[in-house]
Design a protein around this motif. Structure first.
Motif, PDB file in Angstrom:
ATOM      1  N   GLU A 115      48.406  34.274  43.415  1.00  0.00           N
ATOM      2  CA  GLU A 115      48.259  32.973  42.757  1.00  0.00           C
ATOM      3  C   GLU A 115      49.006  31.872  43.507  1.00  0.00           C
ATOM      4  OE1 GLU A 115      52.190  34.204  41.375  1.00  0.00           O
ATOM      5  OE2 GLU A 115      50.304  35.238  41.731  1.00  0.00           O
ATOM      6  N   LYS A 147      49.053  39.153  32.899  1.00  0.00           N
ATOM      7  CA  LYS A 147      49.710  40.101  33.799  1.00  0.00           C
ATOM      8  C   LYS A 147      49.848  41.457  33.117  1.00  0.00           C
ATOM      9  CE  LYS A 147      51.810  40.647  37.799  1.00  0.00           C
ATOM     10  NZ  LYS A 147      51.063  40.534  39.062  1.00  0.00           N
ATOM     11  N   GLU A 195      43.980  44.677  38.178  1.00  0.00           N
ATOM     12  CA  GLU A 195      44.169  43.226  38.282  1.00  0.00           C
ATOM     13  C   GLU A 195      44.545  42.781  39.693  1.00  0.00           C
ATOM     14  OE1 GLU A 195      48.751  42.684  36.743  1.00  0.00           O
ATOM     15  OE2 GLU A 195      47.146  42.642  35.261  1.00  0.00           O
ATOM     16  N   ASN A 196      45.386  43.573  40.399  1.00  0.00           N
ATOM     17  CA  ASN A 196      45.770  43.189  41.757  1.00  0.00           C
ATOM     18  C   ASN A 196      44.557  43.172  42.686  1.00  0.00           C
ATOM     19  OD1 ASN A 196      48.338  43.002  40.836  1.00  0.00           O
ATOM     20  ND2 ASN A 196      49.175  44.731  41.999  1.00  0.00           N
ATOM     21  N   ALA A 199      47.390  35.844  36.661  1.00  0.00           N
ATOM     22  CA  ALA A 199      48.797  36.019  37.029  1.00  0.00           C
ATOM     23  C   ALA A 199      49.754  35.459  35.990  1.00  0.00           C
ATOM     24  CB  ALA A 199      49.057  35.366  38.388  1.00  0.00           C
ATOM     25  N   HIS A 205      55.715  43.371  43.697  1.00  0.00           N
ATOM     26  CA  HIS A 205      55.031  42.218  43.117  1.00  0.00           C
ATOM     27  C   HIS A 205      53.980  41.664  44.087  1.00  0.00           C
ATOM     28  CE1 HIS A 205      57.609  41.945  39.634  1.00  0.00           C
ATOM     29  NE2 HIS A 205      58.683  42.019  40.416  1.00  0.00           N
TER      30      HIS A 205
END
Length: 750
Positions: free
Chosen positions: A201, A124, A130-131, A120, A197
């Motif tokens: 994290e 990013k 990644e999510n 994060a 968003h």
């Protein structure tokens, strides 16, 4: 006038003390107390969080202990019922298992949280899916490591109460749920022109940091019963007794009044009783605090927990089990620990008010934006609702106290001040009365030769060697001090010829036809030995200084006198002066006689002192000062100080003292230097100042940030806080708290 029925009803009310498992914070104690008080038949409930215990007054004709136990279980706590020894063992096992699980959860959380945080913050948009990766790593953190926060929050909700767990569960739960939604359905917000968003994290880091603080607190709490265990360890497991004319080995619990007990050298005295046969020296320092063992012969009293030295004794058991003085000391220490007020963490108190306010503000924000906001109103309502909850995350609030305490404890360790109980560090700055034990605290705690005065013209190396030889064979404790003194002076041991130990007087030897005597004045009189007027006057002066005088004769004349005393530590007087200059009254307590106490108090610069004090008296004196409204610190080093150390607001043990004293105290001075006390108080002041600063900034941040998150600036400036910025702001508030706490390390005046 009471009726028979009323009298019977009153007799059904009983008071019991139990151990409780499952309490994790001070407000847990309040929750359990409130829940049980609502039961019909409960008269009074007092829960002690530090001691993990509960005292209950209840009418057994109306409510059973099983019902009370079930009521506690319903809200997540377990009241342990059974025999005291078995309960303590069970409780210790439960707490040890709980600590191990907490440690596992913390390590597990760290392992999974670090990658989420790194992705994060530093990668990013650079990692495929990644999510999804962060979501997969976050699930075990929330639903295993952090599960207890959600369980406790739910139980609180059912009873319409809130604490730090509620805030942790609410903020992390909302952040995680919102992030999962944006991962699964990113087009929902994109279609309304809003970037979706994620805050995985934030959720995992919050849980990890709160778990770290909780682990440190639980680890410290797990040591609270060590002093009791070690006191109990002063009783032997097995004892030799004579029954029906036969010697047999019995368990300690099987001893009864009237048993004749055999004590061999080195044995612990198991009961309070009376010597029936034999002679020996008994180390009673655990009771009196005095370093010189006491001579015992037929008819003298002995006390449980004291230690037989070199002789053999047969003692008659007069008080056994719970009746002994040692058992009373154990009970007093337990009582003192449980009577301490629970650690009311300021953050928990504030959270009880803060949580409902935050939830209220978040809901009100949602309603206002949904009702009066621009299109799409539902999107704006959800975003502001979530932003308020994220920015109100308790991370800074939760870190405010533990981080400052951790740095303060570390700073203390650098100075040789070991802080076992954070409550002691939180309280020390308020101390206005300091009680000092004499032996081992003000003084060195062991007898040593202070003066060796020879009759004019009588000194010879041969006489000195013979004196050393005689004292080397003597079993008297004072002889050890003389031997050490002469050996330090490089005296050489020689054969003492025929040696005779004379009980209660000293020792006698014959070498090449000459009689040598070493002992007290009675020994000199019994052997018609003369003492010069000059030495008589010297001896009188030494006695007035509270020193023990030993005479050494050759033939029919005393050739030297030896003074033995427990000396004041070099730093004591200046250390006491430093404490007094801080506006703190200093008291000295000792089991020694009034004359000795007066001399020591005068040399140390202490105005208030009490002599001939027993262990229970020390604890009662602490309580007397507390009832006068004083915040009391107690410094001691012996088992006899354990009750007073536990009863005091701040217990301070000397590093050269007993393990039991160190376990009963919250602070240990590794250098056994009283100057460390003023340093500990200064450290406490600096730490508490830092904690208050941290709490101030944590709340100021929330007071400013929450209205902005709710959109208060939007009507005027068109500014709406992005949830991502809210997460960053929340992190910055935590960093500011950590930075402020670390400033303590650089303090040079501690």
């Amino acid at each position: 006038m009471q009726t028979e029925k009323e009298t019977q009803h009153k007799s059904d009310i009983i008071r019991e003390n139990y151990k409780v498992s499952g309490m994790t914070c001070a407000s847990c104690a309040h929750s359990l107390e409130s829940n049980l008080k609502s039961l019909n038949g409960i008269v009074q409930v007092s829960v002690n969080f530090p001691n993990q215990s509960i005292a209950i007054d209840y009418d057994e004709s109306i409510v059973s202990i099983e019902t009370i136990q079930q009521s506690a279980k319903d809200i997540g706590y377990d009241i342990l019922i059974g025999e005291a020894k078995d309960i303590q063992d069970t409780f210790d096992d439960i707490e040890e298992k709980r600590l191990n699980i907490l440690k596992s959860k913390l390590l597990f959380s760290v392992v999974f949280s670090v990658p989420v945080f790194i992705i994060a913050m530093f990668f990013k948009g650079k990692i495929p899916f990644e999510n999804w990766v962060m979501m997969a790593l976050s699930v075990p953190v929330l639903f295993w490591s952090g599960l207890e926060f959600f369980v406790v929050a739910w139980k609180r909700l059912r009873h319409l109460s809130a604490n730090m767990d509620t805030l942790v569960a609410l903020s992390t739960g909302v952040a995680f749920t919102f992030s999962v939604f944006n991962t699964l359905y990113p087009n929902f917000f994109l279609s309304h022109g809003v970037t979706p968003h994620v805050y995985f994290e934030s959720a995992v880091v919050i849980i990890t940091l709160i778990l770290l603080g909780r682990f440190l607190e639980e680890r410290a709490k797990s040591k609270t019963s060590s002093a009791i265990k070690k006191l109990m360890g002063l009783t032997p497991k097995q004892v030799s007794v004579i029954r029906n004319g036969e010697e047999r080995i019995v368990q300690y619990e099987e001893i009864v009044k009237g048993d004749l007990i055999i004590l061999k050298p080195g044995d612990k005295v198991p009961v309070d009783g009376k010597v029936k046969k034999g002679e020996s020296f008994i180390d009673e320092s655990m009771i009196s605090g005095e370093p010189i063992p006491v001579f015992k012969t037929k008819g003298d009293k002995v006390i449980a927990g004291t230690i037989n030295q070199k002789g053999s004794l047969r003692i008659l058991a007069q008080k056994v089990g719970d009746e002994t003085l040692l058992s009373q000391i154990i009970h007093l220490v337990e009582q003192a620990q449980s009577s301490k007020p629970a650690i009311q963490k300021l953050a928990d108190k504030l959270a009880g008010v803060f949580v409902p306010i935050v939830i209220g503000v978040a809901i009100l924000t949602f309603i206002i934006w949904y009702t009066y906001g621009p299109d799409p109103s539902l999107t704006y309502a959800l975003l502001t609702f979530i932003t308020v909850l994220i920015i109100a995350c308790p991370c800074a609030l939760g870190l405010a106290t533990p981080t400052a305490l951790m740095v303060g404890i570390g700073k203390g360790a650098e100075q040789g001040i070991l802080i076992k109980d954070a409550q002691a560090l939180e309280t020390a700055y308020k101390v206005d009365a300091l009680i000092l034990d004499k032996t081992g605290t003000i003084t060195e705690g062991k007898p040593r030769v202070t003066d060796l005065i020879w009759e004019e013209g009588k000194y010879s190396k041969q006489f000195e060697q013979i004196l050393l030889a005689i004292e080397s064979q003597s079993e008297h404790p004072i002889a050890d001090a003389v031997v050490k003194h002469l050996k330090d002076g490089n005296g050489l041991t020689r054969d003492s010829g025929s040696f005779e130990s004379i009980t209660g007087m000293g020792a006698k030897a014959e070498i090449e036809g000459t009689i040598y005597c070493v002992g007290n004045e009675k020994l000199m009189q019994a052997n018609d030995i003369s003492v010069s007027e000059k030495l008589v006057q010297k001896a009188k002066g030494l006695t007035e200084e509270a020193k023990t005088v030993v005479y050494y004769s050759v033939g029919t004349n005393v050739v030297a006198i030896i003074a033995v005393a427990d000396q004041i530590k070099e730093s004591t007087a200046s250390a006491i002066q430093q404490v007094q200059q801080m506006g703190i009254e200093v008291y000295m307590l000792t089991g020694d006689n009034k004359q000795t106490a007066a001399v020591i108090a005068d040399k140390a610069g202490i105005k208030y002192f009490k002599a001939n004090v027993m262990p229970a008296d020390k604890g009662h004196f602490v309580k007397e000062l507390q009832e006068q409204g004083k915040v009391v610190a107690m410094a001691g080093d012996g088992i006899n100080d354990s009750h007073a150390l536990a009863q005091s607001d701040v217990g301070i043990a000397m590093g050269n003292g007993t393990d039991i004293a160190m376990e009963s105290a919250g602070i240990t001075l590794m250098q056994s230097d009283l100057k460390q006390i003023s340093k500990a108080i200064k450290l406490s002041k600096a730490t508490m100042r830092t904690i208050k600063q941290n709490l101030f900034w944590a709340f100021i941040y929330n007071l400013i940030a929450i209205p902005i998150a709710a959109g208060i600036l939007y009507p005027v400036f068109g500014f709406l806080l992005n949830p991502m910025i809210a997460g960053a702001a929340m992190s910055m508030s935590s960093i500011s708290v950590l930075t402020n706490s670390l400033r303590l390390k650089k303090r040079s005046n501690i």
